[in-house]
Design a protein around this motif. Structure first.
Motif, mmCIF file in Angstrom:
data_model
loop_
_atom_site.group_PDB
_atom_site.id
_atom_site.type_symbol
_atom_site.label_atom_id
_atom_site.label_comp_id
_atom_site.label_asym_id
_atom_site.label_seq_id
_atom_site.Cartn_x
_atom_site.Cartn_y
_atom_site.Cartn_z
ATOM 1 N N UNK A 48 0.830 -0.960 -0.112
ATOM 2 C CA UNK A 48 0.007 0.040 0.008
ATOM 3 C C UNK A 48 0.772 1.235 0.025
ATOM 4 N N UNK A 49 2.018 1.348 0.722
ATOM 5 C CA UNK A 49 2.800 2.416 0.842
ATOM 6 C C UNK A 49 4.280 1.984 0.726
ATOM 7 N N UNK A 50 4.634 1.883 -0.603
ATOM 8 C CA UNK A 50 5.999 1.669 -0.828
ATOM 9 C C UNK A 50 6.839 2.523 -0.738
ATOM 10 N N UNK A 51 8.317 2.188 -0.365
ATOM 11 C CA UNK A 51 9.450 3.355 -0.259
ATOM 12 C C UNK A 51 10.046 3.218 -1.489
ATOM 13 N N UNK A 52 10.425 4.532 -1.988
ATOM 14 C CA UNK A 52 11.145 4.689 -3.272
ATOM 15 C C UNK A 52 12.616 3.677 -3.058
ATOM 16 N N UNK A 74 9.678 -6.165 -9.188
ATOM 17 C CA UNK A 74 9.036 -4.813 -9.176
ATOM 18 C C UNK A 74 9.597 -3.876 -8.117
ATOM 19 N N UNK A 75 9.847 -2.640 -8.765
ATOM 20 C CA UNK A 75 10.566 -1.705 -7.873
ATOM 21 C C UNK A 75 9.901 -0.464 -7.660
ATOM 22 N N UNK A 76 9.699 0.351 -6.540
ATOM 23 C CA UNK A 76 9.071 1.547 -6.585
ATOM 24 C C UNK A 76 9.833 2.728 -6.779
ATOM 25 N N UNK A 77 9.698 3.431 -7.546
ATOM 26 C CA UNK A 77 10.794 4.612 -7.801
ATOM 27 C C UNK A 77 9.892 6.039 -7.558
ATOM 28 N N UNK A 78 10.862 7.043 -7.851
ATOM 29 C CA UNK A 78 10.143 8.347 -7.709
ATOM 30 C C UNK A 78 8.933 8.518 -8.786
ATOM 31 N N UNK A 79 9.190 7.908 -9.838
ATOM 32 C CA UNK A 79 8.345 7.885 -11.170
ATOM 33 C C UNK A 79 7.262 6.914 -11.241
ATOM 34 N N UNK A 80 7.159 6.180 -10.051
ATOM 35 C CA UNK A 80 6.132 5.088 -9.758
ATOM 36 C C UNK A 80 6.708 3.511 -10.197
#
Length: 145
Positions: A48-52, A74-80
């Motif tokens: 729900x709240x991934x960290x960059x 799957x990686x969370x980045x500043x761009x999604x």
């Protein structure tokens, strides 16, 4: 769009406008794939709240923003969300188990668990101590669970 063969990274074309966009996208994907470290393996639902900078290995039946990305990194980045399709032999460090997971034959596989020797009618203390040290060393390196 032309991409690299192994990781599907975007390639620049001669005379291409806004090259920095494609270059930055390639760097973001490399950042996920090279020396990958994952928080969890086999999740089907994105956090729900991934960290960059955090990364996961997607499960077999992904939902939501991960739909269509089964078994990908799957990686969370500043761009999604960004995804890297796994290739045979790709490895990642699983933070939860402190061991390596490897992609082989279409599946992510955890390092093998080794059970220390116990019991038995004949006990060889030196052999058991040597094996226990070897097992501890392999666990320390993340080669076995």
């Amino acid at each position: 769009m032309a991409t690299t063969t192994r990781l599907g990274l975007p390639l620049l074309k001669a005379g291409q406008a806004q090259k920095e966009i494609w270059h930055n996208e390639a760097l973001a994907l490399i950042d996920l794939a090279v020396q990958a470290t994952v928080t969890a393996v086999g999740l089907d639902e994105p956090p729900a709240v991934p960290v960059p900078g955090a990364c996961w290995i997607v499960g077999s039946n992904p939902t939501g923003a991960w739909r269509g990305q089964a078994r990908a990194l799957a990686g969370w980045t500043e761009g999604g969300w960004r995804f890297v399709t796994p290739r045979e032999g790709m490895a990642a460090w699983h933070q939860g188990t402190r061991s390596i997971v490897r992609y082989a034959e279409g599946q992510w596989r955890a390092a093998a668990a080794v059970v220390p020797a116990a019991g038995g009618a004949t006990v060889d203390a030196e052999a058991r101590a040597t094996l226990a040290g070897l097992i501890a060393g392999l666990r320390e390196l993340g080669l076995i669970a």
